[in-house]
Design a protein around this motif. Structure first.
Motif, mmCIF file in Angstrom:
data_model
loop_
_atom_site.group_PDB
_atom_site.id
_atom_site.type_symbol
_atom_site.label_atom_id
_atom_site.label_comp_id
_atom_site.label_asym_id
_atom_site.label_seq_id
_atom_site.Cartn_x
_atom_site.Cartn_y
_atom_site.Cartn_z
ATOM 1 N N THR A 324 16.257 6.888 14.827
ATOM 2 C CA THR A 324 16.087 7.258 13.108
ATOM 3 C C THR A 324 13.540 7.038 13.206
ATOM 4 O OG1 THR A 324 15.815 6.258 11.333
ATOM 5 C CG2 THR A 324 15.783 4.525 12.241
ATOM 6 N N PHE A 325 13.898 8.035 12.408
ATOM 7 C CA PHE A 325 12.606 7.103 11.988
ATOM 8 C C PHE A 325 12.211 6.077 11.718
ATOM 9 C CE2 PHE A 325 11.203 11.720 10.375
ATOM 10 C CZ PHE A 325 11.532 12.673 11.427
ATOM 11 N N SER A 326 10.920 5.183 12.450
ATOM 12 C CA SER A 326 10.701 4.223 12.331
ATOM 13 C C SER A 326 10.419 3.515 11.027
ATOM 14 C CB SER A 326 8.954 4.068 13.447
ATOM 15 O OG SER A 326 8.151 4.787 13.416
ATOM 16 N N ALA A 327 10.097 2.306 11.220
ATOM 17 C CA ALA A 327 9.301 1.745 9.566
ATOM 18 C C ALA A 327 8.713 2.218 8.658
ATOM 19 C CB ALA A 327 9.958 0.043 9.629
ATOM 20 N N TRP A 328 7.305 1.780 10.023
ATOM 21 C CA TRP A 328 5.762 2.684 9.362
ATOM 22 C C TRP A 328 6.068 4.506 8.719
ATOM 23 C CZ3 TRP A 328 3.982 6.613 10.717
ATOM 24 C CH2 TRP A 328 4.035 7.005 12.527
ATOM 25 N N LEU A 329 6.956 4.875 9.500
ATOM 26 C CA LEU A 329 6.554 6.683 9.402
ATOM 27 C C LEU A 329 7.266 6.296 7.846
ATOM 28 C CD1 LEU A 329 6.241 9.415 9.243
ATOM 29 C CD2 LEU A 329 7.969 9.551 11.404
ATOM 30 N N ASN A 330 8.797 5.935 7.833
ATOM 31 C CA ASN A 330 9.784 5.971 6.562
ATOM 32 C C ASN A 330 9.100 5.363 4.673
ATOM 33 O OD1 ASN A 330 12.658 7.401 7.330
ATOM 34 N ND2 ASN A 330 12.645 5.167 8.698
ATOM 35 N N SER A 331 8.431 4.801 5.528
ATOM 36 C CA SER A 331 6.799 3.685 4.326
ATOM 37 C C SER A 331 5.954 5.291 3.730
ATOM 38 C CB SER A 331 6.272 2.868 4.596
ATOM 39 O OG SER A 331 5.259 3.411 5.400
ATOM 40 N N TYR A 332 5.625 5.788 4.235
ATOM 41 C CA TYR A 332 5.168 7.628 4.323
ATOM 42 C C TYR A 332 5.603 7.871 3.740
ATOM 43 C CZ TYR A 332 1.497 6.320 7.322
ATOM 44 O OH TYR A 332 0.137 5.150 8.225
ATOM 45 N N ILE A 333 7.158 8.238 4.411
ATOM 46 C CA ILE A 333 8.382 9.265 3.785
ATOM 47 C C ILE A 333 8.243 8.912 2.147
ATOM 48 C CG2 ILE A 333 10.583 10.130 3.657
ATOM 49 C CD1 ILE A 333 10.116 10.263 6.718
ATOM 50 N N SER A 334 8.320 6.916 1.955
ATOM 51 C CA SER A 334 8.962 6.900 0.426
ATOM 52 C C SER A 334 8.022 6.721 -0.014
ATOM 53 C CB SER A 334 9.789 5.601 0.545
ATOM 54 O OG SER A 334 10.152 5.034 1.636
ATOM 55 N N GLN A 335 6.865 6.660 0.389
ATOM 56 C CA GLN A 335 5.417 6.977 -1.055
ATOM 57 C C GLN A 335 5.974 8.671 -1.069
ATOM 58 O OE1 GLN A 335 1.658 6.686 1.179
ATOM 59 N NE2 GLN A 335 0.157 7.748 -0.455
ATOM 60 N N THR A 336 5.945 9.680 -0.472
ATOM 61 C CA THR A 336 6.017 10.774 -0.758
ATOM 62 C C THR A 336 7.448 11.457 -1.572
ATOM 63 O OG1 THR A 336 7.266 12.214 0.927
ATOM 64 C CG2 THR A 336 4.570 12.376 1.000
#
Length: 408
Positions: A324-336
């Motif tokens: 899965t994508f790492s937590a930090w990358l998922n946080s960026y995706i959540s922002q979008t």
């Protein structure tokens, strides 16, 4: 010939610059004023400099101009930032000091600059390796390039001028870029042996023959669209190629009018808007400001968000078949994803269109982050497919996608 006793560096430099202005800049200013057809072609930084840097060495004094390449009107009395550097007590290569880093050529003998140098590209060996790694476009530059270049130097007793030169180096933070738009190196006779008083003399008489020439000089600028835009892409690569560059620095560069073509060409957009403030209409929530809206020919816009190209973390985590994508990358995706939620509300869409004049509904989200080598495995594409209307683009993908269009 003028001779000054040096008690204070700043006062000495101010005295020198007063004479420099009197003998060179002021006469050229009045010449251009009397010949207004020259205003749009004369080097803008000579008429309206943003800054002037003065470098005091043992054999030369350097005067570097920075500011706009072109101007549309003469603006007398504008503020000029003055910078002073004293290398007179050092036994050093003044040109190398001005550039700001040491050259690492296998050729130990310095390279004397010709009396006038235009359109130079001199990378260190460290710099050339980094430029190749970043896929910097060498063919975009109509320049004199040097490889394994010894330290540039100036011949004692000779007036030397450098115009539109780029120098590159690299360290642990990434690419280091130094542009010199216009540098005059004026011979001086310097005596610093006295423990209490340093003296130097200089001759500015050569400027009498340069005033009209420089007023008519047209700063190097490519005419064709391709060769106007490709160097700007190189400037962008140089920016994000350095780890000290922030997200704000990157997005500020892209948002400049002359650089918006990068997103327009990559995403087929008819217009680009940066950091538009979006207020929620149906609920109390913090305003959002997506990095960029890229307006498509159908009048609807997609959203482009920038993060950093160099992130020392893993993009994908988890064991085989459970990645899965790492937590930090998922946080960026959540922002979008918040952006999508905003435009799912018809009240928000209506308010936004009335305020900004274009539509956003079910926008495709582009996240520009990382380098291509960060996404070597195919597994990240499989993970990305689980995210609706989201595409992750590396900085390499962005640049290559734009450059490719110039060669079709």
């Amino acid at each position: 010939m003028s001779k000054e006793d040096c008690v204070d560096l700043k006062q000495l430099i101010m005295t020198f610059m007063e004479m420099h202005m009197k003998e060179y800049i002021n006469p050229m200013y009045h010449y251009v004023k009397d010949n207004p057809e020259l205003i749009k072609t004369v080097p803008g930084f000579l008429m309206s400099p943003a800054s002037i840097s003065v470098y005091l060495g043992r054999t030369h004094i350097g005067v570097e101009f920075d500011g706009p390449e072109f101007i549309t009107e003469l603006k007398p009395g504008s503020h000029i930032e003055m910078k002073y550097f004293d290398y007179s007590i050092e036994k050093c290569n003044l040109v190398e000091k001005i550039i700001g880093f040491k050259f690492d050529s296998t050729r130990p003998i310095p390279l004397p600059l010709p009396q006038v140098s235009e359109d130079l590209i001199f990378p260190t060996n460290r710099g050339i390796d980094k430029l190749r790694e970043l896929k910097w476009n060498f063919s975009a530059q109509n320049s004199i390039m040097g490889f394994n270049v010894p330290s540039p130097s100036v011949i004692e007793g000779r007036f030397t001028r450098v115009i539109n030169a780029f120098f590159f180096d690299a360290d642990e933070s990434g690419l280091i870029t130094r542009q010199i738009k216009w540098l005059d190196l004026i011979p001086i006779e310097f005596d610093g042996d006295d423990a209490e008083v340093d003296t130097f003399s200089f001759d500015l008489s050569m400027y009498k023959n340069l005033i009209k020439h420089d007023a008519h000089y047209v700063y190097p600028a490519p005419d064709e669209f391709k060769f106007i835009q490709l160097p700007k892409i190189n400037r962008f690569v140089e920016l994000w190629g350095n780890k000290s560059s922030s997200e704000v620095m990157i997005t500020n560069f892209i948002s400049k009018q002359e650089n918006k073509f990068i997103l327009s060409m990559k995403f087929g957009a008819t217009d680009i808007h940066s950091e538009l403030t979006c207020h929620w209409q149906s609920e109390e929530r913090k305003v959002i400001r997506p990095d960029f809206f890229v307006v498509q020919p159908n009048g609807y816009a997609d959203i482009v968000e920038f993060k950093l190209p160099d992130i020392p973390k893993s993009f994908v985590v988890g064991s085989e078949n459970r990645e899965t994508f790492s937590a930090w990358l998922n946080s960026y995706i959540s922002q979008t994803r918040v952006y999508v939620s905003y435009f799912d509300d018809p009240n928000n869409r209506r308010w936004f269109e009335e305020k900004y004049g274009f539509k956003v509904h079910k926008p495709k989200r582009y996240l520009v982050v990382g380098r291509r080598h960060d996404f070597k495995a195919d597994v990240w594409r499989e993970i990305q497919a689980d995210f609706r209307d989201l595409e992750i683009i590396t900085f390499d993908d962005l640049i290559d996608g734009v450059k490719a269009q110039f060669y079709q």
